[in-house]
Design an enzyme around this catalytic site. Sequence first.
Site, mmCIF file in Angstrom:
data_model
loop_
_atom_site.group_PDB
_atom_site.id
_atom_site.type_symbol
_atom_site.label_atom_id
_atom_site.label_comp_id
_atom_site.label_asym_id
_atom_site.label_seq_id
_atom_site.Cartn_x
_atom_site.Cartn_y
_atom_site.Cartn_z
ATOM 1 N NE ARG A 32 9.361 15.568 27.879
ATOM 2 C CZ ARG A 32 8.484 15.094 28.756
ATOM 3 N NH1 ARG A 32 8.557 13.851 29.153
ATOM 4 N NH2 ARG A 32 7.562 15.850 29.224
ATOM 5 N NE ARG A 36 11.419 10.013 33.426
ATOM 6 C CZ ARG A 36 10.129 10.034 33.739
ATOM 7 N NH1 ARG A 36 9.741 9.591 34.905
ATOM 8 N NH2 ARG A 36 9.243 10.471 32.883
ATOM 9 N NE ARG A 45 15.201 13.844 37.443
ATOM 10 C CZ ARG A 45 14.679 13.667 38.643
ATOM 11 N NH1 ARG A 45 15.482 13.528 39.671
ATOM 12 N NH2 ARG A 45 13.389 13.639 38.828
ATOM 13 C CG ASP A 81 9.121 20.597 32.142
ATOM 14 O OD1 ASP A 81 9.100 19.457 31.649
ATOM 15 O OD2 ASP A 81 8.088 21.201 32.486
ATOM 16 C CE1 TYR A 157 0.350 18.822 32.923
ATOM 17 C CE2 TYR A 157 0.761 20.242 31.038
ATOM 18 C CZ TYR A 157 0.752 18.987 31.615
ATOM 19 O OH TYR A 157 1.160 17.908 30.879
HETATM 20 O O1 CP3 Z 1 12.864 17.189 24.492
HETATM 21 C C1 CP3 Z 1 13.814 17.233 25.310
HETATM 22 O O2 CP3 Z 1 14.648 16.327 25.393
HETATM 23 C C2 CP3 Z 1 14.018 18.496 26.136
HETATM 24 C C3 CP3 Z 1 13.488 18.487 27.439
HETATM 25 C C4 CP3 Z 1 11.977 18.551 27.727
HETATM 26 C C5 CP3 Z 1 11.440 18.061 28.947
HETATM 27 N N1 CP3 Z 1 10.121 18.389 28.988
HETATM 28 C C6 CP3 Z 1 12.200 17.368 29.988
HETATM 29 C C7 CP3 Z 1 11.482 16.593 31.019
HETATM 30 C C8 CP3 Z 1 10.937 19.123 27.007
HETATM 31 C C9 CP3 Z 1 10.938 19.744 25.622
HETATM 32 C C10 CP3 Z 1 9.758 19.014 27.816
HETATM 33 C C11 CP3 Z 1 8.462 19.552 27.423
HETATM 34 C C12 CP3 Z 1 7.272 19.262 28.235
HETATM 35 N N2 CP3 Z 1 7.164 19.148 29.600
HETATM 36 C C13 CP3 Z 1 5.968 19.141 27.705
HETATM 37 C C14 CP3 Z 1 5.610 19.279 26.256
HETATM 38 C C15 CP3 Z 1 5.920 18.065 25.472
HETATM 39 C C16 CP3 Z 1 5.173 16.818 25.858
HETATM 40 O O3 CP3 Z 1 5.851 15.884 26.316
HETATM 41 O O4 CP3 Z 1 3.967 16.787 25.696
HETATM 42 C C17 CP3 Z 1 5.090 18.891 28.772
HETATM 43 C C18 CP3 Z 1 3.595 18.674 28.676
HETATM 44 C C19 CP3 Z 1 5.868 18.915 29.966
HETATM 45 C C20 CP3 Z 1 5.374 18.773 31.350
HETATM 46 C C21 CP3 Z 1 6.001 17.618 32.002
HETATM 47 N N3 CP3 Z 1 7.293 17.610 32.481
HETATM 48 C C22 CP3 Z 1 5.425 16.348 32.259
HETATM 49 C C23 CP3 Z 1 4.009 15.935 31.917
HETATM 50 C C24 CP3 Z 1 6.416 15.601 32.907
HETATM 51 C C25 CP3 Z 1 6.269 14.226 33.471
HETATM 52 C C26 CP3 Z 1 6.112 13.222 32.391
HETATM 53 C C27 CP3 Z 1 7.304 12.348 32.356
HETATM 54 O O5 CP3 Z 1 7.925 12.234 31.303
HETATM 55 O O6 CP3 Z 1 7.570 11.741 33.406
HETATM 56 C C28 CP3 Z 1 7.584 16.400 33.009
HETATM 57 C C29 CP3 Z 1 8.888 16.042 33.600
HETATM 58 C C30 CP3 Z 1 10.027 15.975 32.634
HETATM 59 N N4 CP3 Z 1 10.331 16.934 31.699
HETATM 60 C C31 CP3 Z 1 11.033 14.965 32.553
HETATM 61 C C32 CP3 Z 1 11.938 15.348 31.566
HETATM 62 C C33 CP3 Z 1 13.199 14.650 31.133
HETATM 63 C C34 CP3 Z 1 11.122 13.777 33.476
HETATM 64 C C35 CP3 Z 1 11.699 14.304 34.753
HETATM 65 C C36 CP3 Z 1 12.522 13.312 35.518
HETATM 66 O O7 CP3 Z 1 13.722 13.143 35.195
HETATM 67 O O8 CP3 Z 1 11.964 12.772 36.458
#
Ligand code: CP3
Length: 352
Positions: A32, A36, A45, A81, A157
């Site tokens: 990640r 943000r 974004r 994602d 999920y």
């Molecule tokens: O690592 C990176 O920089 C690449 C991008 C990436 C995202 N999600 C971007 C994202 C990766 C590799 C993921 C994987 C992901 N997504 C996982 C596995 C890893 C982990 O964190 O456990 C999971 C479970 C998800 C599902 C998911 N997507 C969740 C639970 C959320 C919300 C949580 C949060 O951080 O707010 C997301 C949204 C998400 N995915 C964001 C980003 C940058 C935030 C979205 C936004 O900009 O509002």
Amino acid sequence: MTGVPHELSRTERLLRACRGEPVDRPPVWLMRQAGRYLPEYRRAREGIAFLEMCRDVDRAVEVSLQPLTLVGTEAVILFSDIFVPVPAMGVEVDFRPGPVVAEPLRRLDQIERLRVPEPREAVPFVFEILRVLRQELASERVPLLGFAGAPFTLAAYLVEGGGSRHFSALKRMMVRAPEVLRALLDRLTAMVVAYLNAQIEAGAQVVQLFDTWAGILSPQDYRAWALPTHREIAAKLDRDAAPFILYVNDGAHVLDEMLQADADVISVDWRVDLAEAARRAGSHASVQGNLDPCALAAPPDEIARRVREMAETAAPARGHILNLGHGCLPDTPVEGVRAFTDAARTLGPARP
Ligand code: CP3
């Protein structure tokens, strides 16, 4: 030390560490890393929904590259994602900000309707983003990672309808309708294999599987529900073209099972004793991790001390990749991330 090459490119350093070949120092990147916590990400974004941003090749390329210059990470991960390939299977998914599924999957007839799409047709933008990134990174010799969500985590999920504290609907399905969950995992596994192989073909040099929720399982249930999917994926990926990293969150109780997946790298979180993981991984797998992302709020000296400690502790493994134990959080300090990658650059070769 003899046998340790000097002046490795960032690509060579990561690929060699994945495969357990000698390196001048451990490579570093962060899960990640594009997100943000970066003001530049929040700006890109603005005024666009998250899924739209994942489909927007220019913006996705821009934010994928941001951490390279802003925080000195040494690998780029595709901005996307784990839920991006899921709507093409026939499931409606929204982000608020975590994934929310309109109609949770609870019955066999819903699962039998799921499609396993040809990924290049279903999500062409993912492969376009990878191709552009690979081109941009070639001259710098920076490695590009692709990724997918693991079948069990996606199923968690899809069955719950979103995130959950206890995942009781999912666990109820495990005991009351195991054939339904099995059918769901089979389809998701087929999707993930095709999706990751297509990413490799489009330029991903390493691929990581995120099993964020497999750690909620007992070792017995992990062996029944998560491990077979990991093994199947590991066996069907084009591993000569791209090493395979298996990430399991909260998996301290299933380290041996993680190793049985036959991944090139196991990625562990901070609840795992890194010395123990490195010892057990030995010559079988490299280890990635495992700083608590919250520790990036510490002063730079303390972060540097922890980085040195991790590198020393992980030395018995055949290779080590410096990373966090889970992703950067929205409140992760940018200076903390920079201190983390700066500290990695002061290290030397591992001394087991
Ligand atoms: O690592 C990176 O920089 C690449 C991008 C990436 C995202 N999600 C971007 C994202 C990766 C590799 C993921 C994987 C992901 N997504 C996982 C596995 C890893 C982990 O964190 O456990 C999971 C479970 C998800 C599902 C998911 N997507 C969740 C639970 C959320 C919300 C949580 C949060 O951080 O707010 C997301 C949204 C998400 N995915 C964001 C980003 C940058 C935030 C979205 C936004 O900009 O509002």
